[in-house]
Design an enzyme around this catalytic site. Structure first.
Site, PDB file in Angstrom:
ATOM      1  N   ARG A 192      -6.177  25.896 -17.624  1.00 50.01           N
ATOM      2  CA  ARG A 192      -7.576  26.320 -17.453  1.00 50.01           C
ATOM      3  C   ARG A 192      -7.651  27.731 -16.871  1.00 50.01           C
ATOM      4  NH1 ARG A 192     -10.422  23.339 -13.479  1.00 50.01           N
ATOM      5  NH2 ARG A 192     -11.728  25.144 -13.782  1.00 50.01           N
ATOM      6  N   LYS A 206     -10.365  35.440 -14.771  1.00 53.28           N
ATOM      7  CA  LYS A 206     -11.046  34.184 -15.128  1.00 53.28           C
ATOM      8  C   LYS A 206     -12.430  34.103 -14.501  1.00 53.28           C
ATOM      9  CE  LYS A 206     -10.320  29.897 -12.886  1.00 53.28           C
ATOM     10  NZ  LYS A 206     -11.610  29.415 -12.454  1.00 53.28           N
ATOM     11  N   ASN A 207     -12.514  34.381 -13.217  1.00 54.62           N
ATOM     12  CA  ASN A 207     -13.788  34.134 -12.538  1.00 54.62           C
ATOM     13  C   ASN A 207     -14.851  35.188 -12.837  1.00 54.62           C
ATOM     14  OD1 ASN A 207     -12.853  31.721 -11.623  1.00 54.62           O
ATOM     15  ND2 ASN A 207     -12.312  32.444  -9.575  1.00 54.62           N
ATOM     16  N   ARG A 211     -18.292  20.493  -2.972  1.00 55.66           N
ATOM     17  CA  ARG A 211     -18.654  21.787  -3.584  1.00 55.66           C
ATOM     18  C   ARG A 211     -20.115  21.739  -4.013  1.00 55.66           C
ATOM     19  NH1 ARG A 211     -14.296  23.831  -7.859  1.00 55.66           N
ATOM     20  NH2 ARG A 211     -15.107  25.871  -7.274  1.00 55.66           N
ATOM     21  N   ASP A 228      -8.108  31.053  -3.156  1.00 53.44           N
ATOM     22  CA  ASP A 228      -7.374  30.727  -4.390  1.00 53.44           C
ATOM     23  C   ASP A 228      -5.894  31.089  -4.311  1.00 53.44           C
ATOM     24  OD1 ASP A 228      -9.755  29.871  -5.445  1.00 53.44           O
ATOM     25  OD2 ASP A 228     -10.190  31.751  -6.460  1.00 53.44           O
ATOM     26  N   CYS A 288     -12.470  21.967 -10.240  1.00 50.94           N
ATOM     27  CA  CYS A 288     -11.368  21.488  -9.415  1.00 50.94           C
ATOM     28  C   CYS A 288     -11.879  20.673  -8.232  1.00 50.94           C
ATOM     29  CB  CYS A 288     -10.569  22.677  -8.895  1.00 50.94           C
ATOM     30  SG  CYS A 288      -9.637  23.514 -10.168  1.00 50.94           S
TER      31      CYS A 288
HETATM   32  N1  EPU Z   1     -21.185  26.326  -0.987  1.00 47.64           N
HETATM   33  C1  EPU Z   1     -22.221  25.528  -0.572  1.00 47.64           C
HETATM   34  N2  EPU Z   1     -23.370  25.520  -1.314  1.00 47.64           N
HETATM   35  C2  EPU Z   1     -23.521  26.257  -2.436  1.00 47.64           C
HETATM   36  C3  EPU Z   1     -22.461  27.074  -2.855  1.00 47.64           C
HETATM   37  C4  EPU Z   1     -21.298  27.089  -2.103  1.00 47.64           C
HETATM   38  O1  EPU Z   1     -22.122  24.826   0.432  1.00 47.64           O
HETATM   39  O2  EPU Z   1     -24.585  26.193  -3.051  1.00 47.64           O
HETATM   40  C5  EPU Z   1     -19.942  26.387  -0.193  1.00 47.64           C
HETATM   41  C6  EPU Z   1     -18.752  25.838  -0.959  1.00 47.64           C
HETATM   42  O3  EPU Z   1     -18.651  24.438  -0.844  1.00 47.64           O
HETATM   43  C7  EPU Z   1     -17.608  26.571  -0.319  1.00 47.64           C
HETATM   44  C8  EPU Z   1     -18.212  27.948   0.001  1.00 47.64           C
HETATM   45  O4  EPU Z   1     -19.628  27.747   0.024  1.00 47.64           O
HETATM   46  O5  EPU Z   1     -17.237  25.951   0.881  1.00 47.64           O
HETATM   47  C9  EPU Z   1     -17.894  29.046  -0.989  1.00 47.64           C
HETATM   48  O6  EPU Z   1     -18.143  28.587  -2.306  1.00 47.64           O
HETATM   49  P1  EPU Z   1     -18.487  29.568  -3.516  1.00 47.64           P
HETATM   50  O7  EPU Z   1     -19.848  29.249  -4.010  1.00 47.64           O
HETATM   51  O8  EPU Z   1     -18.188  30.964  -3.144  1.00 47.64           O
HETATM   52  O9  EPU Z   1     -17.449  29.069  -4.595  1.00 47.64           O
HETATM   53  P2  EPU Z   1     -17.669  28.986  -6.144  1.00 47.64           P
HETATM   54  O10 EPU Z   1     -18.538  30.109  -6.582  1.00 47.64           O
HETATM   55  O11 EPU Z   1     -18.077  27.618  -6.565  1.00 47.64           O
HETATM   56  C10 EPU Z   1     -15.741  30.563  -6.802  1.00 47.64           C
HETATM   57  C11 EPU Z   1     -14.533  30.468  -7.654  1.00 47.64           C
HETATM   58  C12 EPU Z   1     -13.472  29.616  -6.971  1.00 47.64           C
HETATM   59  C13 EPU Z   1     -13.165  30.216  -5.612  1.00 47.64           C
HETATM   60  C14 EPU Z   1     -14.441  30.352  -4.789  1.00 47.64           C
HETATM   61  C15 EPU Z   1     -14.234  31.047  -3.462  1.00 47.64           C
HETATM   62  C16 EPU Z   1     -15.488  30.565  -9.860  1.00 47.64           C
HETATM   63  C17 EPU Z   1     -15.808  29.884 -11.116  1.00 47.64           C
HETATM   64  N3  EPU Z   1     -14.888  29.848  -8.920  1.00 47.64           N
HETATM   65  O12 EPU Z   1     -16.215  29.225  -6.659  1.00 47.64           O
HETATM   66  O13 EPU Z   1     -12.326  29.705  -7.795  1.00 47.64           O
HETATM   67  O14 EPU Z   1     -12.248  29.385  -4.946  1.00 47.64           O
HETATM   68  O15 EPU Z   1     -15.419  31.117  -5.535  1.00 47.64           O
HETATM   69  O16 EPU Z   1     -13.744  32.326  -3.650  1.00 47.64           O
HETATM   70  O17 EPU Z   1     -15.731  31.749  -9.702  1.00 47.64           O
HETATM   71  C18 EPU Z   1     -10.323  28.973  -8.757  1.00 47.64           C
HETATM   72  O18 EPU Z   1     -10.356  30.000  -9.461  1.00 47.64           O
HETATM   73  O19 EPU Z   1      -9.313  28.215  -8.686  1.00 47.64           O
HETATM   74  C19 EPU Z   1     -11.506  28.620  -7.978  1.00 47.64           C
HETATM   75  C20 EPU Z   1     -11.702  27.419  -7.469  1.00 47.64           C
END
Ligand code: EPU
Length: 419
Positions: free
Chosen positions: A398, A24-25, A123, A307, A118
């Site tokens: 999803r 998915k990701n 975030r 996750d 989610c």
């Molecule tokens: N963060 C910030 N600022 C930013 C970006 C991130 O403070 O600009 C913080 C976040 O709040 C979090 C940490 O950095 O505490 C890591 O966040 P990351 O950006 O890595 O998460 P994401 O890219 O929004 C993806 C996956 C998530 C998964 C996380 C961590 C996707 C679409 N989502 O989210 O997947 O939990 O990486 O591995 O790729 C899921 O599949 O259920 C899911 C939530």
């Protein structure tokens, strides 16, 4: 989509084989990335989930021709037109933020609604924005519902991420492949999905080095062409089924996995006492209860994935003593705990750490607050006595392809009901 509930009568042994779908990701980043191509892109091995359908529909809003046939997608962006995307579709999933980087790369401009996804606590996307600004974009955040990102020209830059972020790393790559000169992302995310996106972009003619390490170097190019790409297997889907198999699997085989991507979970399941046999691209899991207690701390890749923190938690009720789970990525990702308590789970959270004590779960009416909380409740339902009814299952759909049918095929007493 009509509202549904999933019902599970726990206690049935699981036995059989499941083929894991594409990640998915990865898919949710690669579908937006396809709009960077000047001719046709084909994607194979996509998961059949609602997030994929939503993103394909967003491509359609940009006058891109798409043909989604089960796990295959053809994207023809030859008649692409820039358009504002400030609508409900953008808000329905977090990954719509990848439209920002891709549209910035393609048009140097995008107007887009704010991403949803989610509710895992805060975030922010400040690191994405910081990256876009470093590349020369101006951001207008004056609207409460949408964001305008615009650049006269994109120029390569050195960007040091304040925290390791999968989304920011990928989003910056999407814009930087069309920037003039070199971009260096330091403290980049090393997740397999980042590597998959880089492989896809490289196949289109992008110049990217170092994906999978903490320094990624991108040299911008003027044209990106079509490509055919196979999405990597979903390590989180695989991990979820591994937890289910460890909960009540006589013998469950998972096909289409990359064992290295799931290693932290494999190690933890073995520490618990489950029997996990890893082959080149498949795994066999046998439940070996009762289990030993374990401690889990989520970390960025290659640490234990946030996750999978929720899906593994119900297994800890089967241990012989207290276990502890700390989520360092999303310290508030504990909305499943109230629901597990309704099922009789002896679990509480204090200052970002959940304590889980041995408990016999019983069926209850529970609410999936987010995708992986939903997966957690399904694992819990499989081991509970009696019937568990899971509400808000759209979150589960999803991220998991045909999960009810898959579990039924393994012997679970599970069904969905329309409300
Ligand atoms: N963060 C910030 N600022 C930013 C970006 C991130 O403070 O600009 C913080 C976040 O709040 C979090 C940490 O950095 O505490 C890591 O966040 P990351 O950006 O890595 O998460 P994401 O890219 O929004 C993806 C996956 C998530 C998964 C996380 C961590 C996707 C679409 N989502 O989210 O997947 O939990 O990486 O591995 O790729 C899921 O599949 O259920 C899911 C939530």
């Amino acid at each position: 989509m009509a509202q549904e509930v999933i019902k599970i009568r726990g206690g049935q042994p699981l036995n059989g084989k499941i083929k894991i779908n594409g990640a998915k990701n990865s898919a949710v980043a690669i579908i937006p990335a396809a709009l960077l191509a000047e001719d046709v892109v084909t994607l194979e091995g996509l998961p059949q989930i609602s997030d994929v359908e939503t993103l394909v529909s967003l491509l359609g809003d940009l006058n891109i021709k798409t043909d989604l046939d089960h796990t295959n997608l053809t994207v023809d962006p030859t008649e692409i037109k820039n358009a504002s995307l400030p609508n409900h579709k953008v808000e329905s999933l977090r990954a719509s933020y990848y439209m920002m980087g891709a549209m910035l790369g393609r048009f140097k401009k995008c107007v887009i609604g704010l991403p949803g996804g989610c509710p895992l606590g805060p975030r922010p996307i400040d690191q994405h924005i910081k990256g876009f600004k470093a590349l020369g974009a101006k951001i207008d955040e004056s609207s409460p519902t949408s964001m305008k990102i615009e650049a006269d020209e994109l120029k390569g830059a050195n960007i040091f991420l304040d925290m390791v972020s999968v989304g920011a790393t990928i989003n910056i790559m999407l814009a930087a492949v069309r920037a003039e000169g070199q971009t260096v992302i330091e403290n980049a995310a090393k997740e397999p999905e980042v590597v998959d996106v880089a492989t896809f972009l490289t196949g289109m003619g992008a110049k990217i080095k170092g994906a999978g390490t903490s320094t990624i170097k991108i040299t911008g190019v003027q044209h990106l062409h079509g490509v055919s790409h196979q999405i990597i297997p979903d390590r989180i889907e695989a991990g979820t089924y591994m937890c289910m198999a460890a909960a009540c699997g006589t013998e469950v085989e998972l096909e289409n996995i990359i064992p290295k991507h799931i290693e932290p979970l494999t190690v933890k399941l073995r520490e618990l006492g489950a029997d996990v046999e890893m082959n080149d691209d498949s795994a066999i899991i046998r439940s070996k209860k009762p289990y030993e207690s374990v401690n889990i701390k989520t970390l960025v890749y290659p640490g234990f994935a946030t996750d999978l923190q929720q899906p593994i938690t119900p297994l800890l009720f089967l241990a012989d003593g207290p276990s502890f789970v700390t989520d360092t990525i999303y310290p508030e990702r504990f909305k499943h705990i109230d629901e597990l308590q309704k099922m009789g789970g002896n679990i509480h959270v204090d200052q970002g750490t959940a304590t889980i004590k041995p408990s016999q779960l019983h069926g209850a009416a529970v609410y999936a607050s987010d995708l992986r909380a939903g997966a957690c409740l399904m694992v819990a339902g499989l081991i509970a006595e009696g019937v568990t009814t899971i509400y808000n299952v759209n979150h589960i759909y999803r991220g998991y392809t045909n999960i009810v049918e898959n579990l039924k095929s393994l012997g679970a007493d599970i069904w969905s009901e329309k409300l």
